[in-house]
Scaffold this active site. Structure first.
Site, PDB file in Angstrom:
ATOM      1  N   SER A 171       0.745  -1.032   0.154  1.00 53.37           N
ATOM      2  CA  SER A 171       0.262  -0.006   0.183  1.00 53.37           C
ATOM      3  C   SER A 171       0.904   1.223  -0.049  1.00 53.37           C
ATOM      4  O   SER A 171       2.030   1.178   0.772  1.00 53.37           O
ATOM      5  CB  SER A 171      -0.841  -0.001   1.167  1.00 53.37           C
ATOM      6  N   ASP A 172       0.243   2.238  -0.510  1.00 58.29           N
ATOM      7  CA  ASP A 172       0.924   3.606  -0.288  1.00 58.29           C
ATOM      8  C   ASP A 172       0.998   3.898   0.992  1.00 58.29           C
ATOM      9  O   ASP A 172       0.197   3.298   2.008  1.00 58.29           O
ATOM     10  CB  ASP A 172       0.362   4.633  -1.151  1.00 58.29           C
ATOM     11  N   TRP A 173       1.775   4.700   1.591  1.00 64.13           N
ATOM     12  CA  TRP A 173       2.159   4.913   3.018  1.00 64.13           C
ATOM     13  C   TRP A 173       0.606   5.533   3.729  1.00 64.13           C
ATOM     14  O   TRP A 173       0.407   6.875   3.691  1.00 64.13           O
ATOM     15  CB  TRP A 173       2.980   6.049   3.175  1.00 64.13           C
ATOM     16  N   GLY A 174       0.222   4.777   4.440  1.00 61.80           N
ATOM     17  CA  GLY A 174      -1.245   4.784   5.200  1.00 61.80           C
ATOM     18  C   GLY A 174      -2.287   4.501   4.168  1.00 61.80           C
ATOM     19  O   GLY A 174      -3.453   4.946   4.651  1.00 61.80           O
ATOM     20  N   GLY A 175      -2.046   4.142   2.973  1.00 66.96           N
ATOM     21  CA  GLY A 175      -3.323   3.891   2.019  1.00 66.96           C
ATOM     22  C   GLY A 175      -4.199   2.453   2.381  1.00 66.96           C
ATOM     23  O   GLY A 175      -4.917   2.075   1.491  1.00 66.96           O
TER      24      GLY A 175
END
Ligand code: BGC
Length: 749
Positions: A287-291
């Site tokens: 995932s993208d950071w915090g996604g």
């Protein structure tokens, strides 16, 4: 995740750097002493990555498996913990399987160079922005770009890149346009695959991102993109499809936004149906950071790894396993993908080993790529190249061109040696969303190439003063810039800080004015008719000034072409106004808790009703004349196209001759477009192939390009497949999307 301001540390001189590298290398070695060298049966390299992964998997406990599904925070920002201690203080770290000698995955951002080197006391090369590499239309240069990043990541001890941005430019105001490869999926996909191949050649896990349709930064965590399957598959997703098929990246990063209601990182259509099934992607999705926004839903949809932490894929994942809400088979599938990618990329067979980056080799690669990507937009009466023998006085104006050149911000930011060039030494730490200038001085580069001329500088802050200097000079070179960064979009495409007025004043004072643009995005140019020449230098990288100097003085013949359309004004865009998220107060009644944040902000809607008409396809279909079209760029020589032949077979073959009709050697990008049968209801034409051809003065060459049948096909939603529609196809060849002298029609069945 909204990104907080970050401190990247003050840069240190190169001499100290070597000591730092030695010290940190030895402490790293010590910290790693607890991880035994891998010795299991999986070290038999005659087995396939899949077989090797399965052998490891068999020996793993559930806790070890779950530990591989997530990161342990952001070592760049976090205090040292036992878990992140073996990392290189990059932006992400997953622990691996220490008991079995499987190393951690040590991730660094590396869009145009390795990020966060300053804080770690290291050096990394800033290549020109990715969009500049796209402007070179040169697959070999893209490979070199990736290979340099791979080498420098490895030299710093990382074994995974978070580069490979390939979202196509749907909206030219997107603040990350500089990190991407332009508006055409075939150009962008071809180049990203070479970039990935280059990076992975250094035994580093490659990644492409942000999958998918993360085409605006405003409200990226909450926006819901509405788009038809056909439009998605033929535009943004096609760039990823080519990247996956030809680049073989080990990883794909899913994006923050929603697509047709579901967050990208829990979107079954994107992750499983398309990426893993239709495209047979064997690697892992992070995932993208915090996604990440859920446990069971994301896992079932195909998300393999949560970054940077473990909110959903740590204890909650284990609880879901225990409760039988996630099966062991599903867990094993995720773990298998991660392990097989580690074997495939070679990070287990070729363990991380720090060495020292070669800054000189880096500078040379950065310069060459920039030289191939600079685009000459206008050159009246051969104002360029400059002839030093004829110049007594040169005025250099604006954009801190006495000391540096601007770079793109956000997680792509590379730290310059010595810090931000426009600040006093020692004050130059790079910060999140801060304008960072690299110490590559156009003023010095110009003076070095015109040693007998008097070269004077004006900061350009007062247009009248700049005009007075310009008036007194034989030639004025005026620099203008538009900074951009992740996490924001441009409010407009107008140059900021009164620079339009500056250019107008300078060109009025001296008609022999050269405008040099340092931008990642297209800009509007109300003054376009006034200067003698216009040069787009992009964000030019560590050695940008020398590359630019070589172009301005003709040591290098410009050969770049625009990978994005430059519109006349925002009113010509498919969406004249960018849709912004509602104010924060409308999203949560109070400050968002970690749980609310993770569960996801309420959506706001953006509908891509322009569908297939992205970039030049929009201008063609709507009959709008751009300021500078896609694929446009001038040279100091001229080329002639002739003798088109198009034959069909398993692949359509396009053959023509290209002649350099001028007096200088050069490299011409030959572009091939196709018009599909009217029944397909496609935009008027699409790029289907290209070739960058080097030609000496007066030389002539036969060029043949084979067209991938998919590039002539449409995506049939009912069949869920690419389909070649029988009928007449017109093939057009030339040097720009708006200058296609050769034309032939072929009937395909
Ligand atoms: C960006 C990614 C980046 C990640 C780690 C995110 O905010 O969108 O491109 O790789 O942060 O820094």
């Amino acid at each position: 995740m909204e990104r907080s301001p970050r401190f990247f540390g003050v840069q240190i001189p190169a001499m100290l750097l070597v000591c730092f590298v030695c010290l940190s290398a030895s402490s790293l070695a010590q910290r790693r002493q607890n991880t035994p060298a891998p010795t299991g049966p999986w070290m038999n390299s005659s087995l396939s990555p899949d077989e090797r992964a399965d052998l490891v998997l068999k020996d793993m406990t559930v806790d070890e498996k779950v530990a591989l599904l997530h990161g342990v925070g952001m070592p760049t920002d976090d205090a040292v913990t036992p878990e992140n201690a073996p990392s290189n203080r990059g932006v992400g770290y997953a622990v691996g399987v220490p008991r079995l000698g499987i190393p951690g995955i040590d991730m660094s951002d590396a869009a145009y160079g390795v990020r966060s080197s300053g804080v770690n006391g290291r050096y990394s090369t800033a290549l020109p922005a990715n969009v500049a590499a796209a402007a070179s239309w040169d697959p070999d240069a893209a490979y070199e770009y990736g290979a340099l990043i791979g080498r420098e990541l490895r030299a710093q001890g990382f074994n995974m890149t978070l580069g490979g941005g390939v979202n196509i430019t749907r909206d030219p105001r997107n603040g990350r346009t500089f990190e991407y490869l332009g508006e055409d999926p075939i150009l962008a996909g071809t180049l990203v695959s070479k970039l990935i191949q280059g990076t992975q050649s250094a035994h580093v896990i490659g990644d492409i991102k942000h999958y998918a349709l993360n085409d605006q930064e405003s409200g990226r965590n909450s926006v819901n993109i509405n788009i038809s399957k056909r439009a998605a598959r033929e535009t943004d997703l096609l760039a990823f499809e080519i990247g996956v098929a030809e680049g073989h990246p080990s990883a794909v990063m899913c994006s923050y936004n929603r697509v047709n209601a579901d967050f990208a990182c829990e979107n079954k259509y994107l992750l499983t149906d398309v990426l893993k099934k239709d495209w047979h992607f064997p690697g892992f999705v992070l995932s993208d950071w915090g996604g990440t926004h859920s446990t069971e839903k994301a896992s079932a949809a195909g998300l393999d790894n949560e970054e940077p932490g473990s909110f959903f894929y740590g204890d909650r994942y284990k609880a879901a396993l225990t409760a039988g809400k996630i099966s062991t088979a599903e867990l094993d599938e995720h773990v298998h993908r991660i392990l097989r990618s580690m074997f495939a990329a070679g990070v287990i067979d070729f363990p991380r080993q720090r060495s020292v980056v070669d800054p000189f080799a880096g500078m040379e690669t950065a310069r060459k790529i920039e030289e191939g990507g600079i685009v000459l937009l206008k050159n009246e009466k051969a104002a360029l190249p400059l002839n030093p023998a004829k110049l007594r006085t040169i005025a250099v104006i604006g954009a801190h061109s006495d000391v540096g050149m601007i770079s793109g911000g956000g997680s792509a930011q590379v730290d310059p040696i010595g810090g931000n060039a426009i600040l006093p030494p020692g004050k130059g730490a790079t910060g999140w969303q801060q304008e960072i200038w690299f110490p590559t001085s156009p003023l010095k580069a110009i003076q070095a190439r015109a040693p007998r001329a008097s070269v004077k500088y004006d900061p350009g802050t007062d247009p009248a003063a700049a005009a007075a200097l310009a008036k007194s000079a034989d030639v004025a070179v005026v620099f203008a810039y538009m900074w951009a960064s992740e996490g924001m979009d441009l409010k407009s495409l107008s140059l900021p800080h009164n620079q339009d007025d500056l250019i107008a004043a300078v060109t009025a004072a001296n008609p022999h004015t050269i405008v040099v643009l340092e931008t990642g995005n297209p800009v509007t140019m109300p003054w376009v008719n006034s200067p003698a020449a216009i040069v787009e230098a992009w964000f030019a990288g560590s050695d940008g000034a020398n590359a630019l100097g070589n172009i301005l003085f003709g040591t290098v013949n410009p050969s770049g072409k625009l990978p994005n359309t430059f519109p006349r004004s925002e009113s010509d865009l498919p969406h004249p106004t960018l849709t912004m998220p509602p104010p924060a107060s409308e999203r949560f009644s109070g400050p968002a808790s970690r749980e609310q944040w993770a569960a996801g902000l309420p959506p706001f809607q953006v509908t891509y009703d322009e569908g297939l008409k992205v970039g030049y396809k929009w201008y063609d279909a709507e009959k709008k004349t751009p300021l500078f079209p896609f694929g446009f760029g001038l040279s100091y020589t001229t080329y002639r196209y002739a003798g088109l032949q198009v034959t069909s077979g398993s692949k359509v073959k396009v053959t023509f001759t290209l002649a350099n009709t001028g007096a200088r050697a050069g490299a011409e990008i030959a572009e091939i477009y196709a018009s599909l049968p009217a029944t397909t209801q496609e935009p008027p034409k699409r790029l289907v192939g290209f070739s960058k051809v080097k030609l000496d003065a007066g030389a002539k060459q036969t060029v043949t390009v084979e067209i991938d049948p998919k590039y002539l096909s449409v995506f049939d939603e009912a069949k869920n497949a690419w389909t070649l529609v029988p009928g007449d196809y017109t093939i057009m060849v030339g040097g720009s999307s708006q200058d296609l002298p050769l034309k032939a029609t072929i009937n395909l069945k």
